[in-house]
Design an enzyme around this catalytic site. Sequence first.
Site, PDB file in Angstrom:
ATOM      1  N   GLU A 135      -7.220   0.565  -4.484  1.00 36.03           N
ATOM      2  CA  GLU A 135      -7.239   0.477  -3.020  1.00 36.03           C
ATOM      3  C   GLU A 135      -8.576  -0.035  -2.484  1.00 36.03           C
ATOM      4  OE1 GLU A 135      -5.991   4.428  -2.060  1.00 36.03           O
ATOM      5  OE2 GLU A 135      -3.946   4.040  -2.737  1.00 36.03           O
ATOM      6  N   ASP A 191       0.882  -1.166   0.000  1.00 37.93           N
ATOM      7  CA  ASP A 191       0.000   0.000   0.000  1.00 37.93           C
ATOM      8  C   ASP A 191       0.919   1.214   0.000  1.00 37.93           C
ATOM      9  OD1 ASP A 191      -1.614   2.133   0.603  1.00 37.93           O
ATOM     10  OD2 ASP A 191      -2.329   1.362   2.531  1.00 37.93           O
ATOM     11  N   ASP A 193     -12.801   5.938   2.802  1.00 35.08           N
ATOM     12  CA  ASP A 193     -11.372   5.979   3.155  1.00 35.08           C
ATOM     13  C   ASP A 193     -10.985   7.390   3.596  1.00 35.08           C
ATOM     14  OD1 ASP A 193      -8.616   6.041   3.225  1.00 35.08           O
ATOM     15  OD2 ASP A 193      -8.324   4.970   1.338  1.00 35.08           O
ATOM     16  N   LYS A 227       3.015  11.000  -3.460  1.00 36.11           N
ATOM     17  CA  LYS A 227       1.907  10.385  -4.197  1.00 36.11           C
ATOM     18  C   LYS A 227       1.033  11.446  -4.877  1.00 36.11           C
ATOM     19  CE  LYS A 227      -1.693   6.947  -3.362  1.00 36.11           C
ATOM     20  NZ  LYS A 227      -2.230   6.060  -2.319  1.00 36.11           N
TER      21      LYS A 227
END
Length: 619
Positions: free
Chosen positions: A187, A24, A211, A87
Site C-alpha cells: 500500500e 485497494d 496511513d 482483512k
Amino acid sequence: MAKLSIDLKEGKLKKESDVIIGIDLGTTNSLVAFIKDGDPLAVKDEKGKSSLMPSIVHFQEDNKVIVGEIAKQKLVTDPGNTIYSVKRLMGKAFNDLSGHEDYFGYTIIDDDTESLVKIRVRDSFFSPIELSAEILKGLKARVEQVLDETVTKAVITVPAYFNDTQRQATRDAGKLAGLDVLRIVNEPTAASLAYGIGRKEEEDKTIAVYDLGGGTFDISILSIHDGIFEVLSTNGDTYLGGDDFDRKLIDYWLEQTGLKRSELIEQKDLSQAIRLLAEDAKKQLSFEEHFSGSINGHEVSITRTKFEELIKPLVDTTIDRCKSAMQDAGLTVDKVDHVVMVGGSTRVPLVKETVSAFFGQQVYDKLDPDEVVALGAAIQADILAGNNKDILLLDVTPLSLGIETVGGLMDVIIPRNSKIPVRVGRQYTTSIDGQKNLKVAVYQGERDLVEHNRKLGEFILRGIPPLAAGLPKIEIHFLLDADGILRVKAKELRSGVEQEVEIRSQYGISEEEMAKMLLESIKNAEGDVAIRALLEARNEANNIILSADRFLEQNHAILSEEEISKTIGLAGILREKVNGTDKDAINVAMQNLNDFTNPLAHRAMDKAIASAMKGKKIE
Ligand code: AMP
C-alpha cells in the site's frame, strides 16, 4: 487482438478488456481504479456518489450474498450474518487474534489449533479468502459496468507488513473472484506512485507513508533506489484509527447530556445514532470551528479546540510509532525526502499539523487520502501492461512454484510474478509418528491440487530423526535465479541432514501452455477452493482425532466414565464425517468435539501443574 467472452447473466457477448485494474482491498472500505485517458480514476458507485465500497459482506436468509453499502446497512439489523473487517483475518489463526475476539460481531471458529480461521454463518463455514473474494467480485462488477467490458487482470494492494501467507491469501481471493492477480503491491508503495514519487528511475529517495484509516494506523518508511521500492521499516497499531476519535467524542457527549452508557447498550438505535452524529461532527470539524446537533432531544455541541484536546493523546501515540519506525530504519527525520498522507483520518487538521511538525516538512495531501492507494495501484497496473515505457519492468517468474503437501495440495512457495532472482524458505514437519523420510515433490502452476499442475521433479530427504509427528523441523528453500533455474534444498534442522536438487523451471514450456494453465486456474477457481477447504478440514480433523485419542489415553484417571464415553462418541462422529465430502459437516463435528474437550483439557492441565508444584519448595 481483443477477446470476446459471454456474459451468462445478461446473455450477451462482452469484450474482454485490456485494462488492468488496481484494487485497494481495505479493512473498512475498498476501491477500484483504472487508467482513463492517461490518468488514474477511482470508479464511483452506481449513484456516482462515492468511490468507497464498504468492505462488508452480508448473507441473506436465502444465503444469497450482498456486499458494499447495502450490506453495511445490515450491520445493525443482522450483525451475526454481516461480516466486516475480513482483512484482519486474512492468513490468521484464531490464536493470532487473542485479546481482540470481542471486536468481531460474528462467529469466528476457535478450534484451538494453529490452522487458519473460519467464519461461521448459520451452518456454513467460510474462509476469509472466500469472503474477500465476494468484495473483489463487487469491485470487478463495478468497473465492468463502467467499461462495459469484462476485466480479468488486476493488481491488488496489501499492507507492507503482510507476510507470505497473507499475501498468498489475497492472491487466492483474487483468483476466486475471477481475477488474474498480476502483482501484489505494498500500500505505501502504491501511495507514493500515486504522487509520482519513484516513477523516474534515477531517483534515490526516502519516503514516509503515514496511513490513518478508520480502524488501523500504519507508518512505513520506504527507500527507492533504481526504481525499486524497498520497505525499510513498518510500525503502527492495528486497533487505532478514526473510529477511536468518534468514541472520544461520544464519551464527551455522554458527559454533556447526562446520558448513561447502559442506555446506549440497551438501545441499539440510540447507540447507532450517536455514533453517526459523532462521525458527522468529526468530519465537519475538519473544515469548521464548531459543531452542534441534537440526540434524543438532548442538545450536543463541540468546538474544534475541544475535539483536538480529546484526540491529542491518540495522535501523539501515532507519532511515537513514527519515532520507532524511524529508529528501526536507522534514520533521522531529516533524511526523509517526502511524507505521504493516506487514509480518511488524515483529513483531521491536527493530524496533518502534528505529522508535518514531526517530520519538519509539508506533507503530500493534495490527492484524496481515501483514493490514493487505489490510484497508485492503477498506475502500477498500467506499468505492468507496458503502457509506461519509461519505467523498467523487472524480470518476474511467470508461474507459481511450490511443493505437494498432505492430501495432494499445492503449497505455493514462490508466487507467480515474483521478481527474480528470489529466495524463499518455509518450515514443514512430518505427519506420521516416527517418519524418517520426506518426499519433496516440486510443482509449477496455479491450481490448488498438484495433480492439475506441472511436476518439475522430486527427491527424498532421508535420515530424519524418528520423532512424534509434528516435531521435526524441516526447512525447504527455493532459490530461483535470473535464468529461471530453481534450486530446492530441504534440511532437517535438529539433525542437520540435508538434500538439494536443481531444476529448470522454464524448460519445455511454451507461452501458449503457460497462458492455458493460467486460464484453467481461473476457470476452476471455485471448484479448487472447495476441494482445498475439504482437504484442509479433513487434515485438521485427523489431527484433532489423534489428539483426542492421545488425551484419553493419558488422562484416563481424571475423567468420569461419562466424559470418556462422550469424547469417544464425538470423536466417532468426526471420524465418520471425515470420510464424507461435506466440509461444513466436518467443521461442525470438529467444533462439537473441541467444545466438549476444551474444559477437560484445562482441568488436566491444572492437575498437572498442581502435581508438579507438590514437593517443590517455595522459597
Ligand atoms: P479509511 O479507512 O481510510 O476509509 O478512513 C475512514 C476514516 O476516515 C473514518 O474514521 C472516517 O470517519 C474518517 N474520515 C473521513 N472523512 C473525514 C474528514 N473529513 N475528517 C475527519 N475524518 C474523516
